[in-house]
Design a protein around this motif. Sequence first.
Motif, PDB file in Angstrom:
ATOM      1  N   UNK A 195       0.847  -1.191   0.000  1.00  0.00           N
ATOM      2  CA  UNK A 195       0.000   0.000   0.000  1.00  0.00           C
ATOM      3  C   UNK A 195       0.892   1.255   0.000  1.00  0.00           C
ATOM      4  N   UNK A 196       0.415   2.255  -0.739  1.00  0.00           N
ATOM      5  CA  UNK A 196       1.154   3.504  -0.854  1.00  0.00           C
ATOM      6  C   UNK A 196       0.224   4.686  -0.608  1.00  0.00           C
ATOM      7  N   UNK A 197       0.801   5.759  -0.109  1.00  0.00           N
ATOM      8  CA  UNK A 197       0.082   7.021   0.019  1.00  0.00           C
ATOM      9  C   UNK A 197       0.529   7.922  -1.125  1.00  0.00           C
ATOM     10  N   UNK A 198      -0.426   8.536  -1.804  1.00  0.00           N
ATOM     11  CA  UNK A 198      -0.111   9.451  -2.894  1.00  0.00           C
ATOM     12  C   UNK A 198      -0.311  10.891  -2.426  1.00  0.00           C
ATOM     13  N   UNK A 199       0.656  11.731  -2.721  1.00  0.00           N
ATOM     14  CA  UNK A 199       0.602  13.162  -2.438  1.00  0.00           C
ATOM     15  C   UNK A 199       0.799  13.866  -3.772  1.00  0.00           C
ATOM     16  N   UNK A 200      -0.202  14.608  -4.208  1.00  0.00           N
ATOM     17  CA  UNK A 200      -0.149  15.278  -5.506  1.00  0.00           C
ATOM     18  C   UNK A 200      -0.317  16.776  -5.276  1.00  0.00           C
ATOM     19  N   UNK A 201       0.671  17.538  -5.726  1.00  0.00           N
ATOM     20  CA  UNK A 201       0.567  18.983  -5.542  1.00  0.00           C
ATOM     21  C   UNK A 201       0.673  19.691  -6.882  1.00  0.00           C
ATOM     22  N   UNK A 202       0.049  20.866  -6.933  1.00  0.00           N
ATOM     23  CA  UNK A 202       0.018  21.653  -8.161  1.00  0.00           C
ATOM     24  C   UNK A 202      -0.384  23.069  -7.811  1.00  0.00           C
ATOM     25  N   UNK A 203      -0.204  23.966  -8.761  1.00  0.00           N
ATOM     26  CA  UNK A 203      -0.575  25.358  -8.544  1.00  0.00           C
ATOM     27  C   UNK A 203      -1.842  25.704  -9.317  1.00  0.00           C
ATOM     28  N   UNK A 204      -2.597  26.613  -8.704  1.00  0.00           N
ATOM     29  CA  UNK A 204      -3.874  27.048  -9.262  1.00  0.00           C
ATOM     30  C   UNK A 204      -3.907  28.575  -9.232  1.00  0.00           C
ATOM     31  N   UNK A 205      -4.252  29.168 -10.355  1.00  0.00           N
ATOM     32  CA  UNK A 205      -4.439  30.625 -10.363  1.00  0.00           C
ATOM     33  C   UNK A 205      -5.620  30.960  -9.447  1.00  0.00           C
ATOM     34  N   UNK A 206      -5.460  31.997  -8.656  1.00  0.00           N
ATOM     35  CA  UNK A 206      -6.530  32.365  -7.712  1.00  0.00           C
ATOM     36  C   UNK A 206      -7.862  32.563  -8.431  1.00  0.00           C
ATOM     37  N   UNK A 207      -7.836  33.103  -9.621  1.00  0.00           N
ATOM     38  CA  UNK A 207      -9.076  33.329 -10.374  1.00  0.00           C
ATOM     39  C   UNK A 207      -9.746  32.019 -10.777  1.00  0.00           C
ATOM     40  N   UNK A 208      -8.969  30.930 -10.921  1.00  0.00           N
ATOM     41  CA  UNK A 208      -9.519  29.639 -11.334  1.00  0.00           C
ATOM     42  C   UNK A 208      -9.915  28.741 -10.159  1.00  0.00           C
ATOM     43  N   UNK A 209      -9.513  29.102  -8.956  1.00  0.00           N
ATOM     44  CA  UNK A 209      -9.783  28.262  -7.784  1.00  0.00           C
ATOM     45  C   UNK A 209     -11.276  27.981  -7.572  1.00  0.00           C
ATOM     46  N   UNK A 210     -12.172  28.985  -7.686  1.00  0.00           N
ATOM     47  CA  UNK A 210     -13.594  28.686  -7.481  1.00  0.00           C
ATOM     48  C   UNK A 210     -14.172  27.692  -8.497  1.00  0.00           C
ATOM     49  N   UNK A 211     -13.649  27.664  -9.710  1.00  0.00           N
ATOM     50  CA  UNK A 211     -14.132  26.715 -10.715  1.00  0.00           C
ATOM     51  C   UNK A 211     -13.510  25.335 -10.525  1.00  0.00           C
ATOM     52  N   UNK A 212     -12.269  25.291 -10.032  1.00  0.00           N
ATOM     53  CA  UNK A 212     -11.585  24.014  -9.867  1.00  0.00           C
ATOM     54  C   UNK A 212     -12.077  23.240  -8.651  1.00  0.00           C
ATOM     55  N   UNK A 213     -12.417  23.928  -7.593  1.00  0.00           N
ATOM     56  CA  UNK A 213     -12.809  23.261  -6.348  1.00  0.00           C
ATOM     57  C   UNK A 213     -13.930  22.237  -6.544  1.00  0.00           C
ATOM     58  N   UNK A 214     -15.041  22.576  -7.186  1.00  0.00           N
ATOM     59  CA  UNK A 214     -16.091  21.562  -7.345  1.00  0.00           C
ATOM     60  C   UNK A 214     -15.672  20.401  -8.249  1.00  0.00           C
ATOM     61  N   UNK A 215     -14.796  20.644  -9.200  1.00  0.00           N
ATOM     62  CA  UNK A 215     -14.313  19.551 -10.057  1.00  0.00           C
ATOM     63  C   UNK A 215     -13.526  18.530  -9.238  1.00  0.00           C
ATOM     64  N   UNK A 216     -12.618  19.047  -8.417  1.00  0.00           N
ATOM     65  CA  UNK A 216     -11.766  18.138  -7.637  1.00  0.00           C
ATOM     66  C   UNK A 216     -12.579  17.421  -6.569  1.00  0.00           C
ATOM     67  N   UNK A 217     -13.477  18.129  -5.889  1.00  0.00           N
ATOM     68  CA  UNK A 217     -14.257  17.465  -4.839  1.00  0.00           C
ATOM     69  C   UNK A 217     -15.201  16.424  -5.426  1.00  0.00           C
ATOM     70  N   UNK A 218     -15.779  16.694  -6.582  1.00  0.00           N
ATOM     71  CA  UNK A 218     -16.633  15.701  -7.232  1.00  0.00           C
ATOM     72  C   UNK A 218     -15.809  14.489  -7.678  1.00  0.00           C
TER      73      UNK A 218
END
Length: 96
Positions: free
Chosen positions: A1-24
């Motif tokens: 078993x492994x734990x995955x840690x994935x990091x990336x950058x998001x433009x502040x203007x795009x954060x409100x649109x990205x949040x529901x995509x990632x949570x869904x």
Amino acid sequence: MHDLYIYYQVREADAPALLPRVTAMQAALARQHGVTGQLKRRPEAREGLQTWMEVYPATDDGFAGMLAAAVAQADVPALIAGARHVEVFMDMLPCA
């Protein structure tokens, strides 16, 4: 078993649109594969960019491929700045 840690950058203007995509996407992965992801971000933004991190604990070897397909299906790359960086960690075995 492994734990995955994935990091990336998001433009502040795009954060409100990205949040529901990632949570869904994470909710679908939990339903379909039994892996409950976490979503975190650094408290501060730098030069208009937020740093986000997805954490997926205790995944099996096939999960990374399923995650990559889910990311593409949710069109996450369209709303991030640069690449997603994947780090894989495993538990340390205790000494006998």
